[in-house]
Design an enzyme around this catalytic site. Structure first.
Site, PDB file in Angstrom:
ATOM      1  N   GLU A 133     -15.813   7.271   5.855  1.00 22.29           N
ATOM      2  CA  GLU A 133     -15.081   6.513   6.877  1.00 22.29           C
ATOM      3  C   GLU A 133     -14.953   7.380   8.124  1.00 22.29           C
ATOM      4  O   GLU A 133     -15.481   8.488   8.173  1.00 22.29           O
ATOM      5  CB  GLU A 133     -13.694   6.108   6.349  1.00 22.29           C
ATOM      6  CG  GLU A 133     -12.807   7.280   5.940  1.00 22.29           C
ATOM      7  CD  GLU A 133     -11.407   6.848   5.477  1.00 22.29           C
ATOM      8  OE1 GLU A 133     -10.975   5.741   5.818  1.00 22.29           O
ATOM      9  OE2 GLU A 133     -10.760   7.657   4.773  1.00 22.29           O
ATOM     10  N   ARG A 144       0.831  -1.207   0.000  1.00 25.29           N
ATOM     11  CA  ARG A 144       0.000   0.000   0.000  1.00 25.29           C
ATOM     12  C   ARG A 144       0.863   1.254   0.000  1.00 25.29           C
ATOM     13  O   ARG A 144       0.540   2.244  -0.673  1.00 25.29           O
ATOM     14  CB  ARG A 144      -0.963   0.003   1.191  1.00 25.29           C
ATOM     15  CG  ARG A 144      -1.929   1.190   1.155  1.00 25.29           C
ATOM     16  CD  ARG A 144      -3.017   1.101   2.210  1.00 25.29           C
ATOM     17  NE  ARG A 144      -2.474   1.241   3.557  1.00 25.29           N
ATOM     18  CZ  ARG A 144      -3.202   1.105   4.670  1.00 25.29           C
ATOM     19  NH1 ARG A 144      -4.503   0.817   4.601  1.00 25.29           N
ATOM     20  NH2 ARG A 144      -2.644   1.247   5.853  1.00 25.29           N
ATOM     21  N   LYS A 197      -2.419   7.134   1.331  1.00 23.54           N
ATOM     22  CA  LYS A 197      -2.136   7.407   2.743  1.00 23.54           C
ATOM     23  C   LYS A 197      -1.010   8.435   2.760  1.00 23.54           C
ATOM     24  O   LYS A 197       0.168   8.095   2.879  1.00 23.54           O
ATOM     25  CB  LYS A 197      -1.770   6.107   3.460  1.00 23.54           C
ATOM     26  CG  LYS A 197      -2.036   6.167   4.948  1.00 23.54           C
ATOM     27  CD  LYS A 197      -2.095   4.793   5.564  1.00 23.54           C
ATOM     28  CE  LYS A 197      -1.955   4.856   7.063  1.00 23.54           C
ATOM     29  NZ  LYS A 197      -2.962   5.664   7.761  1.00 23.54           N
TER      30      LYS A 197
HETATM   31  N1  PXG Z   1      -8.874   5.305   7.305  1.00 20.47           N
HETATM   32  C1  PXG Z   1      -7.911   6.205   7.532  1.00 20.47           C
HETATM   33  C2  PXG Z   1      -8.101   7.599   7.090  1.00 20.47           C
HETATM   34  C3  PXG Z   1      -6.730   5.815   8.182  1.00 20.47           C
HETATM   35  O1  PXG Z   1      -5.766   6.707   8.409  1.00 20.47           O
HETATM   36  C4  PXG Z   1      -7.633   3.575   8.359  1.00 20.47           C
HETATM   37  C5  PXG Z   1      -8.752   4.023   7.699  1.00 20.47           C
HETATM   38  C6  PXG Z   1      -7.523   2.134   8.736  1.00 20.47           C
HETATM   39  O2  PXG Z   1      -6.562   1.483   7.911  1.00 20.47           O
HETATM   40  P1  PXG Z   1      -5.696   0.266   8.431  1.00 20.47           P
HETATM   41  O3  PXG Z   1      -4.868  -0.107   7.259  1.00 20.47           O
HETATM   42  O4  PXG Z   1      -4.885   0.744   9.588  1.00 20.47           O
HETATM   43  O5  PXG Z   1      -6.651  -0.798   8.821  1.00 20.47           O
HETATM   44  C7  PXG Z   1      -6.594   4.478   8.606  1.00 20.47           C
HETATM   45  C8  PXG Z   1      -5.344   4.042   9.313  1.00 20.47           C
HETATM   46  C9  PXG Z   1      -2.938   6.883  14.164  1.00 20.47           C
HETATM   47  C10 PXG Z   1      -3.058   5.812  13.165  1.00 20.47           C
HETATM   48  O6  PXG Z   1      -1.834   7.047  14.714  1.00 20.47           O
HETATM   49  C11 PXG Z   1      -3.956   5.903  12.130  1.00 20.47           C
HETATM   50  C12 PXG Z   1      -4.039   4.878  11.205  1.00 20.47           C
HETATM   51  C13 PXG Z   1      -3.237   3.775  11.325  1.00 20.47           C
HETATM   52  C14 PXG Z   1      -2.345   3.698  12.342  1.00 20.47           C
HETATM   53  C15 PXG Z   1      -2.241   4.718  13.287  1.00 20.47           C
HETATM   54  O7  PXG Z   1      -3.933   7.591  14.406  1.00 20.47           O
HETATM   55  N2  PXG Z   1      -4.935   5.027  10.235  1.00 20.47           N
END
Ligand code: PXG
Length: 289
Positions: free
Chosen positions: A182, A50, A149
């Site tokens: 989301e 990703r 991301k």
């Molecule tokens: N949507 C957004 C906008 C994200 O930033 C997810 C969904 C979930 O994706 P994953 O691949 O993690 O299942 C994310 C992921 C933090 C933090 O420090 C944020 C994320 C991941 C890890 C840490 O707030 N966001």
């Protein structure tokens, strides 16, 4: 703590970036947040893939291969004994001139931090989150596609500020069409009977790694999984709603915009999936030792 900086492990106080790095100046870069469980990096190849897709989308060429990046993550975890922790992988555009042109930046900056994980308090998992819809809409897929991301998280941060102002910890973000995208750092799911729903990427969602694992595990449990366009009505009237993300794993939602979801506590499907997910996370992954 030892930080990986462009191929070297350096002490934390030496791990610095230039004020001319476009990651700082413009939020020009990409990142990943990854977990390690029981001495293994969870879904490492998926996170690395990703990261490279995000980089491709912003025309950023990462100066190492995907297997080299995966090996660098493992090496950084090992150096820090990050066996049950949180890994932040960051690639910035690098040092350039004071102007938008990204192509003045010759060398991307690759940073890997392997640290402790900050989790939501256990109480929230038991009681369920109370969340709200906020006014800040998710980025349009043709402005900054939420599939990327990127280091530019202001869209999410503005929504998070609204959530905190409303006395909650998370927000539901809608898109320009008014349908559900989301949460600020998590994907959203609804359960109705034996059906599981989550908005498609085209609604303005990041394709979460946790989201994908949860969809697989749900299918294995006999749930019918689909990705329809969803409105808030679908959330308000669902049997259960939960959020998924690397940090949160699976967390139930008890209330949205002052409507109780089900009986207001995390439901049986949410609890079963959370348990199955956690077990899967603890038993799989790329070994660190
Ligand atoms: N949507 C957004 C906008 C994200 O930033 C997810 C969904 C979930 O994706 P994953 O691949 O993690 O299942 C994310 C992921 C933090 C933090 O420090 C944020 C994320 C991941 C890890 C840490 O707030 N966001």
């Amino acid at each position: 703590m030892k930080i990986y900086m462009n191929g070297k492990l350096v002490p934390e106080n030496k791990a610095t970036v230039s004020v001319f790095d476009h990651g700082l100046l413009y939020g020009d870069g990409v990142f990943e947040g990854i977990r390690s469980y029981n001495g293994r990096v969870f879904m490492l190849d998926e996170h690395v893939a990703r990261l490279y897709r995000s980089a491709k989308a912003i025309a950023l060429e990462i100066p190492m291969s995907q297997p080299e990046m995966a090996a660098a993550v493992v090496k950084t975890c090992k150096a820090n004994q990050c066996l049950n922790g949180y890994i932040r992988l960051v690639v910035t555009r690098g040092v350039g001139t004071l102007g938008l042109n990204p192509f003045t930046c010759k060398t991307p900056q690759v940073i890997i931090i392997a640290a402790a994980i900050q989790l939501y308090p256990q109480e929230l998992y038991e009681k369920g989150l109370k969340i709200v819809t906020v006014g800040t809409i998710r980025n349009h897929t043709e402005s900054v596609n939420p599939m990327i991301k990127s280091l530019n998280y202001l869209n999410n941060i503005l929504a998070k500020i609204e959530a905190i102002n409303a006395g909650t910890v998370e927000a539901i973000m809608l898109n320009h069409a008014g349908t559900v995208a989301e949460a600020t750092g998590d994907n959203i799911f609804a359960v109705s009977g034996k059906k599981l729903f989550t908005p498609p990427a085209s609604s303005g969602a990041l394709v979460g790694i946790t989201r994908n694992v949860v969809m697989d595990l749900a299918r294995q449990r006999g749930l019918e999984v689909s990705e329809p366009t969803m409105t808030r009505y679908d959330l308000y009237t669902a049997d259960e709603v939960f959020l998924t993300g690397t940090a949160a794993e699976i967390i139930g939602v008890g209330e949205i915009d002052r409507r109780l979801i089900g009986d207001g506590k995390p439901g049986p499907v949410t609890r079963a999936l959370a348990e199955t997910f956690h077990k899967f996370a603890c038993e799989s992954g790329t070994p660190i030792r």
